[in-house]
Design a protein around this motif. Structure first.
Motif, PDB file in Angstrom:
ATOM      1  N   THR A   1       0.846  -1.191   0.000  1.00 20.89           N
ATOM      2  CA  THR A   1       0.000   0.000   0.000  1.00 20.89           C
ATOM      3  C   THR A   1       0.885   1.246   0.000  1.00 20.89           C
ATOM      4  O   THR A   1       2.051   1.188   0.386  1.00 20.89           O
ATOM      5  CB  THR A   1      -0.913   0.064   1.237  1.00 20.89           C
ATOM      6  OG1 THR A   1      -0.109   0.049   2.405  1.00 20.89           O
ATOM      7  CG2 THR A   1      -1.892  -1.079   1.280  1.00 20.89           C
ATOM      8  N   PHE A   2       0.293   2.330  -0.443  1.00 24.22           N
ATOM      9  CA  PHE A   2       0.949   3.632  -0.361  1.00 24.22           C
ATOM     10  C   PHE A   2       0.255   4.410   0.736  1.00 24.22           C
ATOM     11  O   PHE A   2      -0.964   4.596   0.701  1.00 24.22           O
ATOM     12  CB  PHE A   2       0.855   4.387  -1.691  1.00 24.22           C
ATOM     13  CG  PHE A   2       1.394   5.790  -1.628  1.00 24.22           C
ATOM     14  CD1 PHE A   2       2.749   6.017  -1.514  1.00 24.22           C
ATOM     15  CD2 PHE A   2       0.534   6.882  -1.672  1.00 24.22           C
ATOM     16  CE1 PHE A   2       3.258   7.316  -1.446  1.00 24.22           C
ATOM     17  CE2 PHE A   2       1.021   8.177  -1.613  1.00 24.22           C
ATOM     18  CZ  PHE A   2       2.384   8.390  -1.492  1.00 24.22           C
ATOM     19  N   ILE A   3       1.009   4.856   1.713  1.00 22.76           N
ATOM     20  CA  ILE A   3       0.478   5.674   2.796  1.00 22.76           C
ATOM     21  C   ILE A   3       0.832   7.119   2.459  1.00 22.76           C
ATOM     22  O   ILE A   3       2.007   7.498   2.489  1.00 22.76           O
ATOM     23  CB  ILE A   3       1.081   5.249   4.150  1.00 22.76           C
ATOM     24  CG1 ILE A   3       0.789   3.774   4.399  1.00 22.76           C
ATOM     25  CG2 ILE A   3       0.555   6.129   5.270  1.00 22.76           C
ATOM     26  CD1 ILE A   3       1.619   3.164   5.497  1.00 22.76           C
ATOM     27  N   ASP A   4      -0.171   7.883   2.109  1.00 24.89           N
ATOM     28  CA  ASP A   4       0.048   9.252   1.636  1.00 24.89           C
ATOM     29  C   ASP A   4       0.317  10.184   2.819  1.00 24.89           C
ATOM     30  O   ASP A   4      -0.529  10.378   3.684  1.00 24.89           O
ATOM     31  CB  ASP A   4      -1.174   9.726   0.858  1.00 24.89           C
ATOM     32  CG  ASP A   4      -0.932  11.030   0.118  1.00 24.89           C
ATOM     33  OD1 ASP A   4       0.114  11.672   0.325  1.00 24.89           O
ATOM     34  OD2 ASP A   4      -1.810  11.402  -0.699  1.00 24.89           O
ATOM     35  N   CYS A   5       1.509  10.751   2.846  1.00 25.43           N
ATOM     36  CA  CYS A   5       1.912  11.694   3.899  1.00 25.43           C
ATOM     37  C   CYS A   5       2.163  13.085   3.326  1.00 25.43           C
ATOM     38  O   CYS A   5       2.874  13.902   3.924  1.00 25.43           O
ATOM     39  CB  CYS A   5       3.174  11.181   4.604  1.00 25.43           C
ATOM     40  SG  CYS A   5       2.989   9.579   5.378  1.00 25.43           S
ATOM     41  N   THR A   6       1.579  13.354   2.157  1.00 25.38           N
ATOM     42  CA  THR A   6       1.801  14.626   1.485  1.00 25.38           C
ATOM     43  C   THR A   6       1.387  15.804   2.366  1.00 25.38           C
ATOM     44  O   THR A   6       2.090  16.817   2.424  1.00 25.38           O
ATOM     45  CB  THR A   6       1.050  14.670   0.139  1.00 25.38           C
ATOM     46  OG1 THR A   6       1.433  13.533  -0.636  1.00 25.38           O
ATOM     47  CG2 THR A   6       1.373  15.936  -0.633  1.00 25.38           C
ATOM     48  N   ALA A   7       0.271  15.664   3.075  1.00 26.45           N
ATOM     49  CA  ALA A   7      -0.191  16.764   3.928  1.00 26.45           C
ATOM     50  C   ALA A   7       0.840  17.069   5.016  1.00 26.45           C
ATOM     51  O   ALA A   7       1.086  18.240   5.328  1.00 26.45           O
ATOM     52  CB  ALA A   7      -1.540  16.420   4.552  1.00 26.45           C
ATOM     53  N   GLU A   8       1.453  16.023   5.565  1.00 23.81           N
ATOM     54  CA  GLU A   8       2.441  16.232   6.621  1.00 23.81           C
ATOM     55  C   GLU A   8       3.706  16.898   6.086  1.00 23.81           C
ATOM     56  O   GLU A   8       4.255  17.802   6.712  1.00 23.81           O
ATOM     57  CB  GLU A   8       2.786  14.898   7.299  1.00 23.81           C
ATOM     58  CG  GLU A   8       1.677  14.348   8.164  1.00 23.81           C
ATOM     59  CD  GLU A   8       0.591  13.604   7.390  1.00 23.81           C
ATOM     60  OE1 GLU A   8       0.666  13.507   6.141  1.00 23.81           O
ATOM     61  OE2 GLU A   8      -0.351  13.129   8.047  1.00 23.81           O
ATOM     62  N   ILE A   9       4.181  16.471   4.924  1.00 24.38           N
ATOM     63  CA  ILE A   9       5.407  17.073   4.376  1.00 24.38           C
ATOM     64  C   ILE A   9       5.105  18.505   3.931  1.00 24.38           C
ATOM     65  O   ILE A   9       5.980  19.370   4.017  1.00 24.38           O
ATOM     66  CB  ILE A   9       6.012  16.229   3.235  1.00 24.38           C
ATOM     67  CG1 ILE A   9       7.455  16.673   2.922  1.00 24.38           C
ATOM     68  CG2 ILE A   9       5.210  16.303   1.964  1.00 24.38           C
ATOM     69  CD1 ILE A   9       8.431  16.404   4.008  1.00 24.38           C
ATOM     70  N   ARG A  10       3.862  18.751   3.500  1.00 26.82           N
ATOM     71  CA  ARG A  10       3.486  20.107   3.098  1.00 26.82           C
ATOM     72  C   ARG A  10       3.624  21.057   4.291  1.00 26.82           C
ATOM     73  O   ARG A  10       4.142  22.163   4.158  1.00 26.82           O
ATOM     74  CB  ARG A  10       2.058  20.122   2.566  1.00 26.82           C
ATOM     75  CG  ARG A  10       1.647  21.448   1.991  1.00 26.82           C
ATOM     76  CD  ARG A  10       0.185  21.406   1.522  1.00 26.82           C
ATOM     77  NE  ARG A  10      -0.181  22.638   0.883  1.00 26.82           N
ATOM     78  CZ  ARG A  10      -0.439  23.780   1.531  1.00 26.82           C
ATOM     79  NH1 ARG A  10      -0.341  23.837   2.829  1.00 26.82           N
ATOM     80  NH2 ARG A  10      -0.772  24.863   0.845  1.00 26.82           N
ATOM     81  N   VAL A  11       3.175  20.621   5.463  1.00 28.33           N
ATOM     82  CA  VAL A  11       3.295  21.443   6.673  1.00 28.33           C
ATOM     83  C   VAL A  11       4.768  21.716   6.978  1.00 28.33           C
ATOM     84  O   VAL A  11       5.159  22.832   7.307  1.00 28.33           O
ATOM     85  CB  VAL A  11       2.612  20.750   7.874  1.00 28.33           C
ATOM     86  CG1 VAL A  11       2.936  21.451   9.182  1.00 28.33           C
ATOM     87  CG2 VAL A  11       1.099  20.693   7.655  1.00 28.33           C
ATOM     88  N   SER A  12       5.587  20.695   6.824  1.00 23.99           N
ATOM     89  CA  SER A  12       7.021  20.852   7.073  1.00 23.99           C
ATOM     90  C   SER A  12       7.653  21.824   6.074  1.00 23.99           C
ATOM     91  O   SER A  12       8.451  22.690   6.455  1.00 23.99           O
ATOM     92  CB  SER A  12       7.709  19.488   6.985  1.00 23.99           C
ATOM     93  OG  SER A  12       9.085  19.606   7.192  1.00 23.99           O
ATOM     94  N   LEU A  13       7.279  21.688   4.804  1.00 25.40           N
ATOM     95  CA  LEU A  13       7.811  22.591   3.775  1.00 25.40           C
ATOM     96  C   LEU A  13       7.362  24.029   4.034  1.00 25.40           C
ATOM     97  O   LEU A  13       8.142  24.964   3.855  1.00 25.40           O
ATOM     98  CB  LEU A  13       7.362  22.142   2.381  1.00 25.40           C
ATOM     99  CG  LEU A  13       7.918  20.806   1.889  1.00 25.40           C
ATOM    100  CD1 LEU A  13       7.278  20.431   0.548  1.00 25.40           C
ATOM    101  CD2 LEU A  13       9.427  20.838   1.780  1.00 25.40           C
TER     102      LEU A  13
END
Length: 162
Positions: free
Chosen positions: A23-35
């Motif tokens: 499976t792919f666990i999407d963490c885009t929202a979390e990295i967006r906050v970091s960026l």
């Protein structure tokens, strides 16, 4: 760039390589906050003029690239996450089992002879009372072997000290 490999493609490649439950666990929202946090820090440094010997042009380049990356994430072009899965267990019987095991998802069964080499990737070794596992034979098992199962009530045919 139009030929990025998508997370779904990576999942399919992992499945083709023999992995399961991928499976792919999407963490885009979390990295967006970091960026965004990093972008804010760089903007503050530039605006305050306090960038302690850091190259201003380099900071401006980072600011632009971070803004672009956040925009890509917002548009769904940039994904960041984890691909998780596991490989099926390889169970090797040293001789013909008394009962044929039922096929199970995530388990590959095979039969080997005690004097044959076990392949790297063997997770479980199954022996019966007639098959002796000396210290030497146990030490020669592939490093992937995590479990030895015996089809007997006793262990006198297995060197348990090994």
């Amino acid at each position: 760039i139009t030929d990025w490999i998508t997370p779904n493609h990576c999942v399919e490649l992992a499945k083709q390589a023999g992995w399961a439950e991928v499976t792919f666990i999407d963490c885009t929202a979390e990295i967006r906050v970091s960026l965004q946090g990093l972008l804010q820090k760089i903007k503050s440094m530039i605006e305050s003029g306090k960038y302690d010997g850091k190259n201003l042009q380099l900071l401006q380049t980072h600011r632009q690239r971070l803004s672009n990356r956040i925009g890509l994430a917002d548009r769904g072009v940039f994904k960041w996450g984890i691909i998780a899965g596991r490989k099926p267990y390889d169970v090797v019987f040293m001789s013909e089992p008394p009962v044929t095991p039922e096929p199970r998802e995530m388990i590959n069964y095979s039969i080997n002879q005690l004097d044959g080499d076990l392949k790297f990737g063997t997770d479980v070794l199954v022996v019966n009372i007639k098959e002796k596992l000396t210290r030497e034979k146990i030490m020669e098992l592939p490093s992937t072997t995590r479990l030895i199962v015996t089809l007997s009530a006793g262990l006198d045919h297995i060197c348990v000290e090994a």
